[in-house]
Design a protein around this motif. Structure first.
Motif, mmCIF file in Angstrom:
data_model
loop_
_atom_site.group_PDB
_atom_site.id
_atom_site.type_symbol
_atom_site.label_atom_id
_atom_site.label_comp_id
_atom_site.label_asym_id
_atom_site.label_seq_id
_atom_site.Cartn_x
_atom_site.Cartn_y
_atom_site.Cartn_z
ATOM 1 N N GLY A 93 65.113 40.998 63.948
ATOM 2 C CA GLY A 93 64.383 40.976 64.961
ATOM 3 C C GLY A 93 63.273 39.912 64.685
ATOM 4 O O GLY A 93 63.235 39.371 63.652
ATOM 5 N N ASN A 97 59.395 42.072 68.392
ATOM 6 C CA ASN A 97 60.258 43.209 68.236
ATOM 7 C C ASN A 97 59.555 44.242 67.468
ATOM 8 O O ASN A 97 59.902 45.002 67.338
ATOM 9 C CB ASN A 97 61.730 42.958 67.525
ATOM 10 N N ASN A 258 62.904 46.992 71.337
ATOM 11 C CA ASN A 258 63.203 45.683 72.349
ATOM 12 C C ASN A 258 61.869 45.160 72.853
ATOM 13 O O ASN A 258 60.806 45.719 72.883
ATOM 14 C CB ASN A 258 64.330 46.190 73.490
ATOM 15 N N LYS A 259 61.785 43.921 73.131
ATOM 16 C CA LYS A 259 60.799 43.170 73.232
ATOM 17 C C LYS A 259 59.822 43.735 74.404
ATOM 18 O O LYS A 259 58.633 43.608 74.518
ATOM 19 C CB LYS A 259 60.982 41.731 73.582
#
Ligand SMILES: Cc1ncc(COP(=O)(O)O)c(C=O)c1O
Length: 403
Positions: A93, A97, A258-259
C-alpha cells in the motif's frame, strides 16, 4: 424547572440503552471479585520505560509538534512505518491507503458512518465484538448474524443468508469479520474460508471489514494471510491497532483500504475529532524507530500463552463434562458453551456470590441466541486468579447441571 433531556434525544440515541450486563459488570469492580470478564491487556506488557524515555525526549526536542494539532489522516512517518511493518505479510500500500484512527473503535464507528443508512444490513459473526455491534446499530444498521464453528464463519450459512437477503431486496453493505482469535469466541477463520468469503463478497458485491486486533498475538501454528492481503479489488478494509501490542491508553490504530474510502474516512474523521492524538502517534513512530516491536510482541506472546495454558488446564480440571469450550491459538478469549437449559446471565448472580465474574454470551449474538454461553478472558488476571476463577465458576455450573 430542570430540563427533560430525553425529550430532545434523536431517535437512534433514544434506542441506545445500557444493557443489563453492562449494569451487572459495573458492580464487579470490587477487589475481592476475580474478574474473567474484562478484555484489558496485562499492564505487565506495557513498555513503560521506553515510553517514558520517548516522551521525555519528544518534549525536550520537539514539543512544538508533539503538542500541536496534526493532519487528519495521521503522521506520514507512522503510516509508512506501519506499512513497512506489515509488508512481510503481503500487505502492500501507499500512504493514501492508510489512515490513523483514535483506536479501532473509532475505525468501527467510521465504518458505520460511511456505509450504513438506517435499515442497511451488516453481516456479522455469531457471536461478535459487542462494541462493533453497538457502533453499527448507532447508525441504524440492521445486523444479520452468521453462525460459526471452529473454523470461523460458516460459508454455507453466509451464502444462504445473502441469497435470501437479495431475494428480499435488502441492501447489504458489508461483511464484518474478526479473522484471528475472535472476540469473543477465540476462533480463527481458516484460509479456505478467507478465500471463500472474498469470493462471496465479489459475487454479491459487498465490502469486507476485517478487524484484526489480535493477529500478532499468535501463540502457536502458522499465521494465515489476511483477507486484505488476498484481495485485489479494494474490497476489503482492514483494521489494526496498537492497543494489544503496545498499550491501549495511546488510543492509536489504523485502517487500510482503497484510496477513495480512506479519503472518505478522513473527511468523516475530521468532523469527529479533527486528528488523532499526535503525541501518541509520535510515541508509536519513535517506538518503531527503536526497532523494539518484535521483541515486545514476543514477550507479550509468552505472557499470554502461559495464561491461556493455565485457563485451558483449569477448564479441563474444574468444569463439568457437559461444558464445551474453544481452544484459541492466540488472542485474549475463550468461549464456553453450557447445556442449553443454563442461562449464563441468570447464573452470573450466583457467580458473583462466589466472588467471580465472566461475561454472559448472549449480548455478543446479534440474533439474541447464546444464552448458555460465556466469554472468559485470560488477558488481565494473574495466573493464580485465572485458576481460582475457573474453579469458582466450575463450582457454580456444577450446581446447575441436571442429574
Ligand atoms: C475485535 C475488536 N475490535 C476492536 C477493538 C477496539 O480496539 P481499540 O482499543 O483499538 O479501540 C477491540 C478491543 O477489545 C476488539 O476486541
Amino acid at each position: 424547572m430542570s430540563i427533560h433531556s430525553e425529550e430532545f434525544y434523536s431517535v437512534l440515541a433514544s434506542q441506545n440503552k445500557a444493557s443489563a450486563v453492562q449494569e451487572i459488570l459495573k458492580l464487579l469492580q470490587k477487589p475481592e471479585i476475580i474478574s474473567l470478564a474484562g478484555g484489558l491487556p496485562d499492564p505487565a506488557t506495557f513498555p513503560v520505560e521506553e515510553i517514558r524515555e520517548i516522551v521525555n525526549h519528544l518534549l525536550i526536542t520537539n514539543s512544538a509538534q508533539a503538542l500541536q494539532y496534526s493532519a487528519t489522516q495521521g503522521l506520514p512517518g507512522l503510516r509508512q512505518s506501519i506499512l513497512n511493518y506489515l509488508s512481510p505479510e503481503g500487505i502492500k500500500g501507499e500512504l493514501e491507503n492508510i489512515i490513523i484512527s483514535s483506536g479501532s473503535q473509532q475505525g468501527l464507528d467510521l465504518v458505520g458512518k460511511l456505509f450504513l443508512d438506517p435499515g442497511d444490513v451488516a453481516i456479522v459473526e455469531l457471536p461478535s465484538y459487542l462494541a462493533a455491534l453497538d457502533a453499527f446499530c448507532s447508525y441504524g444498521g440492521k445486523l444479520i448474524g452468521i453462525s460459526m464453528d471452529e473454523d470461523g464463519m460458516r460459508i454455507d450459512h453466509l451464502q444462504e443468508k445473502l441469497t435470501q437477503l437479495k431475494d428480499e431486496n435488502k441492501k447489504v453493505k458489508f461483511i464484518y469479520t474478526i479473522s484471528n482469535f475472535q472476540n469473543p469466541a477465540g476462533v480463527t477463520l481458516s484460509l479456505p474460508r478467507r478465500q471463500k468469503i472474498l469470493e462471496i463478497a465479489k459475487r454479491f458485491n459487498l465490502f469486507i471489514i476485517e478487524d484484526n486486533p489480535y493477529e500478532k498475538l499468535r501463540f502457536e501454528g502458522t499465521s494465515l494471510p489476511s483477507i486484505y492481503s488476498l484481495d485485489h479489488e479494494g474490497r476489503v478494509i482492514s483494521l489494526g491497532t496498537f492497543s494489544k501490542i503496545l498499550c491501549p491508553g495511546l488510543r492509536l490504530a489504523w485502517m487500510l483500504g482503497n484510496k477513495e474510502v480512506i479519503y472518505k474516512f478522513s473527511l468523516l474523521k475530521q468532523a469527529t475529532d479533527l486528528c488523532t492524538n499526535i503525541l501518541s502517534q509520535l510515541i508509536a513512530y519513535k517506538y518503531f524507530q527503536l526497532g523494539k516491536f518484535d521483541e515486545n510482541i514476543q514477550s507479550n506472546i509468552d505472557i499470554y500463552r502461559q495464561k491461556r495454558d493455565v485457563m485451558l488446564a483449569a477448564l479441563a480440571e474444574y468444569f463439568p463434562p457437559e461444558v464445551r469450550w474453544t481452544k484459541p491459538q492466540g488472542g485474549f478469549f475463550v468461549m464456553a458453551t453450557l447445556p442449553e437449559y443454563i442461562d449464563t446471565q441468570e447464573m452470573l448472580i450466583d457467580a458473583v456470590k462466589e466472588k467471580v465474574a465472566y461475561v454472559p454470551g448472549s449480548p455478543f449474538f446479534a440474533d439474541g441466541q447464546g444464552k448458555n454461553t460465556m466469554r472468559l478472558s485470560f488477558c488481565y488476571p494473574s495466573q493464580e486468579d485465572i485458576k481460582e476463577g475457573i474453579k469458582r465458576i466450575g463450582k457454580v455450573i456444577k450446581k446447575k447441571i441436571r442429574g
